[in-house]
Every structure is written in structure tokens, then in C-alpha cells.
Design an enzyme around this catalytic site. Structure first.
Site, PDB file in Angstrom:
ATOM      1  CB  CYS A 207      -0.900  -0.025   1.236  1.00  0.00           C
ATOM      2  SG  CYS A 207      -1.962   1.419   1.420  1.00  0.00           S
ATOM      3  CB  CYS A 214      -4.643  13.689   2.774  1.00  0.00           C
ATOM      4  SG  CYS A 214      -5.985  13.479   1.571  1.00  0.00           S
ATOM      5  CB  CYS A 218     -11.840  11.791   4.827  1.00  0.00           C
ATOM      6  SG  CYS A 218     -11.987  11.893   3.022  1.00  0.00           S
ATOM      7  CB  CYS A 221      -8.866   9.740   7.009  1.00  0.00           C
ATOM      8  SG  CYS A 221      -7.250   9.281   6.346  1.00  0.00           S
ATOM      9  CB  CYS A 438      -7.779   1.068   6.003  1.00  0.00           C
ATOM     10  SG  CYS A 438      -8.665   2.157   4.888  1.00  0.00           S
TER      11      CYS A 438
END
Length: 466
Positions: A207, A214, A218, A221, A438
Site C-alpha cells: 500500500c 492529505c 475526511c 481518517c 486503513c
């Protein structure tokens, strides 16, 4: 001054939407671990230490996206529903290489690579031999001494004009389930994280990250708390996969799959991501199957369309909600590209791609998006789109507002989708005891993205009261 040593720079400034995204009101819901920060972040560009060559088409110019963050104090603003979220950085253009620069070879696709070798007076066959030593033949070379079998003059030229390595290994953390999290230091001192996930069925996935931080914010996250520090170059993306094979193939077996699901929004860095994906699937090099290289997006629609037209690789779309009201909150990009627009675009674009299925990722958040009504709406939303649905267990992190749905709830949700004719899978946490799962990558600093105000009807689900 000689033209060969002249270079020009185009600078673009833009407001980072992370510190503006207070969409429902001008006050954010805050948690002790994540205080809001009264800053705008302005993206500025500086010349990278290592430059990649342009393609053989068009003028002899070089375009690289390597922003770093610099902040200016200002007041937080409330954003309108149609706020202009970032689509992708145009980067900077160099008309000539700075004096003394070395070409970073892993930033070149094979056509550029071959052209560069020939420009120094060597044959195309030597370019192929070098390419295979960087990406194939179980060598994955990181320095000149590892380039066995190459012409002495060719190696001398490489030592003077080329750089083979884009990343420096910082640490490898191993989770209890065998997942490895690799920390890489970049040339400017920033750190990115890459995860290698072994599977009992003989498939091992790497990954990779596409940005430092980022810009999408979100709400579930951890990486989003960082804001965007800068894009990764194509070389920095590719080398994550090269390093993973070099370091871990002996321990975990052949690394067969690549997912762009690490730090960052890949389509916000579309130029470098498409180039990196092209290098990853080159048959003479790393030779990943295009079907096993998956690029994920939160839903940047123009870049999504470009990717489907230009890349052979697989697409994943992080959906995570079945109404605009919920998705506007947990994924602010939805305020620009609504669910209906995103899904209709996919419906139209996939008509022209044979045997192609998009993967919808759906992070299960207790009380937020995991109801029976959500499952039924999801069936209707994806109707007519060739797809698979991946239900993902939410991975908690410091200061998180959310709780994972129970296993029983996930199974109930899955069964409703399956009965509705959907192809659906469940993905549980891997590597979460090392913050490698994740949504857990990265390390937010003192300046963090704002937590957005929770819609009133969902406050009870988060135990916030009314």
C-alpha cells in the site's frame, strides 16, 4: 549566462482548503486531541533537489509538482456549499536544468528513460539493461555498485549525471498479524509511510502513499488531520514498491499487488500517480498486472475521468455514505462533487470499458452509515455500475469521533447487499496495533485540519448529546 545553466520557475499560490473547511457553520466540533488551528495554509513551490526529464513530446521543459507548506495567520472562515476544493496541482515548469542537477531515474517512464540514455551517447540496449537492474531480475538496484554487467563508461556517466535512490529507509514496524509498516525519509526531511500486507492465499499487497498528508479532510481518517504537506514525485511513489520488494520479498514472498491507498489523495497528484502506475506495470520492469494495481480516490471527478481514459490500472472509489448530508460531513469533497454526479459519471464512463469493475470502498461507522436503510440505498445508488463493494472495518485512532460497526452489523449489512445482487466483500483490520491499518497512517503535527460540525441528527450516534 549560458542558456544551459538558466532555469525559470513558475510559482502558484493557493489556499489549502483543510483550514477553511468549516462548512456547516463557522465553529468546528473539537476534541481535546485535535484543537482547531486559526491558520490558512498557502501552498508554495520550490525547486526540487532532483529533477526528472520531460517526455519526448513537446517543448524541452520539465514539470514537477513538489509543494511544501508555509502558513500565514488569518481568521477561520465558513465555507459555502460549493467551495472550490483542490483538483490537482499544476506544479512548476523548468525550461532548463539547474547547473549540477542529477536526473532521478525512477522518475522517468521507459520512453523518457531510453531518450535520456541515448542523449548521453549510449545505445537503447544499455537503457534496457539498466532498466532491468532497477526494476527487474531480482536486483532492484539502489546504487551504482549494484549495476553489475554494465559498460564501465556507462556506469561512469551514471555516477556523474544520475541518482538511483529517491527514499531513505527510516524504520520498519511489524504488527502482530505480520503486516509491516515502512517509514521512509524524504530528501527534505519529511516522512511517509508504506504498508506491506501478507495474505495466506499467496497474495501480498504493498500500500503506497502519493502525498505527505492529505488535503481532503475526511473526518474518519488520521492522515487527514495532517493537512497537505506536499505531493510525492513519481520516483518517490515508485520507489516504495521497489523498496518493498527489495526488503521483504524474502520474508513475505512475492509482492503481487499495489494499492494507492496510503497517505494522500492520489488524484490530487494525478500527473505523478499516472506516471508511477505506468512504471509499475511496465513488462520489462516491475511488471505488476494492471488489474492488480488499484488507485483509490475520494471522488475528484475530472481526474477520475482522465484516469479511466489514460490508465490501464484498476479504480477504487471511497464512498462511505449513501446521502449527501452524511457524505458532506465525513468527506467534504462531496460538497463539490455530489454523490449523484460522481456515480453518474462512473455509470457513463464504464459503458466504454469492457470487463472493468470499479471497487467501492465503504468504511463502516457505527450509527452513521451502517443502517439497514443505508444498505438498501447503497444497492440503488450503484445500480447500473459494474462494481464490487468492499466493506471496511473502521480503525480507531487518537481523538477519533467514530466507533467501528460491530461484526454482526457488518455481516447484516453485507447480507442485504448480497441479496440485492451486489458483489460484496468484508475487510477487517490489518496492522492496527502498529497504526498500519486503513486510515491510520501519518503523524499530525501541532497545526491540524479542523473537525467539522456534526449534523444534529447524528450527534447522538457519537454520544455528543443534542
Amino acid at each position: 549566462m549560458e542558456m544551459g545553466y538558466m532555469w525559470m520557475r513558475r510559482v502558484r499560490f493557493g489556499v489549502n482548503p483543510l483550514f477553511l473547511a468549516m462548512a456547516y457553520s463557522s465553529s468546528a466540533t473539537t476534541l481535546p486531541c485535535f484543537p482547531p488551528h486559526p491558520l490558512f495554509s498557502f501552498t508554495c513551490f520550490k525547486p526540487p533537489h532532483l529533477i526528472s526529464l520531460p517526455s519526448s513530446h513537446g517543448p524541452r521543459s520539465i514539470s514537477i509538482s513538489t509543494p511544501s507548506s508555509c502558513s500565514s495567520a488569518a481568521s477561520l472562515l465558513s465555507l459555502p456549499e460549493n467551495h472550490d476544493f483542490p483538483d490537482g496541482e499544476r506544479g512548476q515548469t523548468y525550461t532548463h536544468l539547474p547547473k549540477g542537477s542529477k536526473v532521478l531515474l525512477k522518475g522517468l517512464n521507459y520512453a523518457e528513460f531510453q531518450e535520456w540514455v541515448q542523449s548521453h551517447g549510449f545505445r537503447p540496449g544499455q537503457a534496457l539493461m539498466l532498466w532491468k537492474r532497477l526494476y527487474g531480475d531480482n536486483i532492484w538496484a539502489h546504487d551504482i555498485d549494484e549495476l553489475k554487467g554494465l559498460n564501465k563508461d556507462f556506469k561512469k556517466m551514471l555516477s556523474e549525471h544520475a541518482e538511483l535512490r529517491a527514499l531513505s529507509l527510516k524504520d520498519i514496524l511489524t504488527a502482530s498479524d505480520g503486516t509491516r509498516k515502512i517509514l521512509f525519509a524524504l530528501d527534505d526531511g519529511l516522512v511517509i509511510e508504506t504498508v506491506v500486507i501478507p495474505c495466506d492465499r499467496g497474495r501480498t499487497t504493498v500500500c503506497v502513499s502519493s502525498q505527505v498528508g492529505c488535503a481532503m479532510n475526511c473526518q474518519f481518517c488520521y492522515t487527514g488531520r495532517m493537512g497537505l504537506r506536499r505531493h510525492l514525485t513519481a520516483a518517490e511513489i515508485v520507489e516504495q514498491a521497489v523498496y518493498a520488494r527489495r526488503l521483504l520479498s524474502g520474508d513475505v514472498g512475492s509482492i503481487t499487488n499495489v494499492v494507492f491507498m496510503g497517505m494522500g489523495e492520489p488524484f490530487h497528484n494525478i500527473e505523478n500517480v499516472i506516471k508511477a502506475a505506468d512504471i509499475l506495470v511496465d513488462e520489462q520492469g516491475l511488471h505488476f498486472s494492471p488489474r492488480k494495481v488499484t488507485v483509490s480516490t475520494s471522488g475528484l471527478v475530472p481526474q477520475l475521468k482522465r484516469f479511466l481514459h489514460e490508465s490501464k490500472c484498476a479504480l477504487a472509489v471511497s464512498l462511505n455514505a449513501t446521502t449527501d448530508e452524511v457524505r458532506n460531513w465525513i468527506m467534504p469533497i462531496n460538497r463539490k462533487y455530489k454523490l449523484s454526479f460522481l456515480l453518474e459519471t462512473l455509470r457513463e464512463e464504464l459503458k466504454f470499458k469492457n470487463n472493468y469493475k470499479v471497487l467501492f470502498e465503504y468504511v463502516m461507522l457505527a450509527g452513521i452509515n451502517d443502517s439497514i436503510e443505508d444498505a438498501k440505498r447503497l444497492i440503488d445508488l450503484v445500480k447500473g455500475i459494474p462494481c464490487k463493494i468492499n466493506l471496511i472495518s473502521f480503525n480507531p485512532h487518537c481523538g477519533s469521533q467514530f466507533r467501528p460497526s460491530s461484526d454482526e452489523k457488518m455481516i447484516e449489512f453485507r447480507n442485504i447487499l448480497a441479496e440485492g445482487g451486489c458483489i460484496v466483500f468484508m475487510r477487517f483490520s490489518r496492522g492496527d496495533d502498529q497504526m498500519a491499518a486503513c486510515g491510520q497512517l501519518g503523524k499530525p503535527g501541532s497545526s491540524q485540519a479542523p473537525l467539522l460540525r456534526v449534523p444534529e441528527q447524528l450527534r447522538v450516534a457519537l454520544n455528543l448529546g443534542m
